[in-house]
Design an enzyme around this catalytic site. Structure first.
Site, PDB file in Angstrom:
ATOM      1  N   GLU A  63       9.982   1.276  20.735  1.00 16.42           N
ATOM      2  CA  GLU A  63       9.126   1.427  19.552  1.00 16.42           C
ATOM      3  C   GLU A  63       7.997   2.394  19.856  1.00 16.42           C
ATOM      4  O   GLU A  63       7.253   2.237  20.828  1.00 16.42           O
ATOM      5  CB  GLU A  63       8.563   0.082  19.064  1.00 16.42           C
ATOM      6  CG  GLU A  63       7.713   0.289  17.802  1.00 16.42           C
ATOM      7  CD  GLU A  63       7.489  -0.959  16.972  1.00 16.42           C
ATOM      8  OE1 GLU A  63       8.414  -1.792  16.880  1.00 16.42           O
ATOM      9  OE2 GLU A  63       6.387  -1.089  16.409  1.00 16.42           O
ATOM     10  N   ASP A 115       1.761   9.403  25.466  1.00 16.69           N
ATOM     11  CA  ASP A 115       2.288  10.095  24.291  1.00 16.69           C
ATOM     12  C   ASP A 115       3.809   9.890  24.273  1.00 16.69           C
ATOM     13  O   ASP A 115       4.524  10.369  25.159  1.00 16.69           O
ATOM     14  CB  ASP A 115       1.935  11.584  24.396  1.00 16.69           C
ATOM     15  CG  ASP A 115       2.439  12.385  23.205  1.00 16.69           C
ATOM     16  OD1 ASP A 115       3.311  11.894  22.473  1.00 16.69           O
ATOM     17  OD2 ASP A 115       1.963  13.516  23.030  1.00 16.69           O
ATOM     18  N   ASP A 138       1.150   7.605  11.532  1.00 17.88           N
ATOM     19  CA  ASP A 138       0.007   8.191  10.806  1.00 17.88           C
ATOM     20  C   ASP A 138       0.527   9.246   9.826  1.00 17.88           C
ATOM     21  O   ASP A 138       1.225  10.172  10.239  1.00 17.88           O
ATOM     22  CB  ASP A 138      -0.961   8.846  11.797  1.00 17.88           C
ATOM     23  CG  ASP A 138      -1.496   7.836  12.791  1.00 17.88           C
ATOM     24  OD1 ASP A 138      -2.324   7.002  12.398  1.00 17.88           O
ATOM     25  OD2 ASP A 138      -1.058   7.855  13.959  1.00 17.88           O
ATOM     26  N   LYS A 142      -3.797  15.095   4.695  1.00 16.46           N
ATOM     27  CA  LYS A 142      -4.360  16.410   4.330  1.00 16.46           C
ATOM     28  C   LYS A 142      -3.417  17.523   4.778  1.00 16.46           C
ATOM     29  O   LYS A 142      -2.899  17.482   5.894  1.00 16.46           O
ATOM     30  CB  LYS A 142      -5.718  16.606   5.017  1.00 16.46           C
ATOM     31  CG  LYS A 142      -6.778  15.699   4.474  1.00 16.46           C
ATOM     32  CD  LYS A 142      -8.116  15.972   5.119  1.00 16.46           C
ATOM     33  CE  LYS A 142      -9.123  14.957   4.605  1.00 16.46           C
ATOM     34  NZ  LYS A 142     -10.204  14.715   5.535  1.00 16.46           N
ATOM     35  N   THR A 212       4.224  -5.141   9.286  1.00 14.43           N
ATOM     36  CA  THR A 212       3.273  -4.667  10.308  1.00 14.43           C
ATOM     37  C   THR A 212       1.872  -4.642   9.689  1.00 14.43           C
ATOM     38  O   THR A 212       1.708  -4.777   8.474  1.00 14.43           O
ATOM     39  CB  THR A 212       3.625  -3.255  10.807  1.00 14.43           C
ATOM     40  OG1 THR A 212       3.218  -2.306   9.819  1.00 14.43           O
ATOM     41  CG2 THR A 212       5.100  -3.094  11.108  1.00 14.43           C
ATOM     42  N   PHE A 214      -0.197  -2.106   9.401  1.00 14.13           N
ATOM     43  CA  PHE A 214      -0.401  -0.974   8.502  1.00 14.13           C
ATOM     44  C   PHE A 214       0.401  -1.122   7.221  1.00 14.13           C
ATOM     45  O   PHE A 214      -0.013  -0.650   6.164  1.00 14.13           O
ATOM     46  CB  PHE A 214      -0.079   0.347   9.215  1.00 14.13           C
ATOM     47  CG  PHE A 214      -1.278   0.885   9.935  1.00 14.13           C
ATOM     48  CD1 PHE A 214      -1.629   0.383  11.176  1.00 14.13           C
ATOM     49  CD2 PHE A 214      -2.078   1.840   9.348  1.00 14.13           C
ATOM     50  CE1 PHE A 214      -2.759   0.831  11.826  1.00 14.13           C
ATOM     51  CE2 PHE A 214      -3.211   2.297   9.989  1.00 14.13           C
ATOM     52  CZ  PHE A 214      -3.558   1.799  11.232  1.00 14.13           C
ATOM     53  N   GLU A 215       1.508  -1.794   7.325  1.00 20.74           N
ATOM     54  CA  GLU A 215       2.313  -2.032   6.121  1.00 20.74           C
ATOM     55  C   GLU A 215       1.546  -2.932   5.147  1.00 20.74           C
ATOM     56  O   GLU A 215       1.524  -2.691   3.941  1.00 20.74           O
ATOM     57  CB  GLU A 215       3.627  -2.700   6.535  1.00 20.74           C
ATOM     58  CG  GLU A 215       4.563  -2.962   5.392  1.00 20.74           C
ATOM     59  CD  GLU A 215       5.925  -3.452   5.892  1.00 20.74           C
ATOM     60  OE1 GLU A 215       6.025  -3.844   7.071  1.00 20.74           O
ATOM     61  OE2 GLU A 215       6.871  -3.413   5.097  1.00 20.74           O
TER      62      GLU A 215
END
Ligand SMILES: C[S@@+](CC[C@H](N)C(=O)[O-])C[C@H]1O[C@@H](n2cnc3c(N)ncnc32)[C@H](O)[C@@H]1O
Length: 233
Positions: A63, A115, A138, A142, A212, A214-215
């Site tokens: 993940e 990373d 993320d 923008k 999750t 963020f979900e």
């Protein structure tokens, strides 16, 4: 060229901006006492010995960007037949998940703080992953930040290399324009990846994917969630 422009030129575009964030005292203890048990330090360009890391040769699910890791811990607990490797750069999230691994007594979940794009490109042996998950990356909404989005044709190339034939890449996002872009990139890779929902389709949310953090935030904002599941040919 000045030193400043040289540095700018050499620095790769990353999908994250590291904000260290404060660790709680429990998370500090986790890094001290639990990292040696559940964490993996990695020297770039060293092949990662997955069977050695987990102590068995079970299939490995990776993940990318697990955030605070609660949903990853849940999935690893529900599925002890697989080994689970979580990669995240945000220290408090890693500390939180270390504590969760201890609390749940998990032996099939290990963590890396790095990373994930670099790890995939320079540490994972070809065809060695069963599944790769990328949940709510993320969205960098923008326009000038779109270049930071993690899902690129280059990432798809790395995934094609790392997944075994028949292995699955599963992404989810609550940002509609990003979902469309992901779909377009993946559909362009139809020689290596087959859309499990059929050409041009999004997949139904699998029951095994927990909500999750963020979900939940996306749902509060009324965002529609899209799942994409593609099989390595
Ligand atoms: C929007 S959050 C989503 C977290 C979690 N998946 C969730 O749904 O709650 C995205 C996470 O990806 C991590 N991330 C972004 N790029 C990464 C990379 N290249 N390697 C590892 N983690 C990354 C960020 O630190 C952040 O925690």
């Amino acid at each position: 060229m000045t030193a400043e422009t040289t540095t700018k030129f050499l620095r790769p575009i990353r999908s994250f901006v590291l904000r260290e964030g404060r660790l709680t005292s429990a998370q500090e203890r986790a890094f001290r006492d639990l990292w040696p048990l559940y964490g993996m330090d990695w020297t770039p360009d060293t092949p990662i010995d997955l069977a050695g890391l987990f102590g068995n040769a079970h299939p490995v699910v990776l993940e990318i960007g697990f955030g605070n890791g609660d949903s990853l811990a849940e999935m690893a607990e529900q599925d002890p037949q697989n080994n689970w490797l979580g990669i995240e750069v945000h220290r408090p999230g890693v500390g939180h998940l270390l504590l969760e691994i201890e609390r749940r007594g998990l032996t099939n979940l290990k963590l890396m703080r790095h990373d994930a794009v670099e790890v995939l490109g320079r540490g994972i042996a070809p065809g060695s992953l069963e599944r790769v998950q990328l949940f709510f990356p993320d969205p960098w909404p923008k326009r000038r930040h779109h270049k930071r989005r993690i899902l690129t044709p280059e990432l798809i190339g790395l995934l094609a290399h790392a997944l075994r034939p028949g292995g699955v890449f599963h992404a989810a996002t609550d940002w509609e324009p990003y979902a469309e872009q992901m779909l377009e990139i993946l559909e362009t890779s139809s020689e290596t990846f087959e859309n499990l929902a059929g050409p041009g389709g999004f997949s139904p949310r699998p029951a095994a994917r927990p909500l999750t953090r963020f979900e939940q935030r996306g749902e509060r904002l009324g965002h529609r969630v899209r799942d994409l599941m593609f099989r390595r040919r």
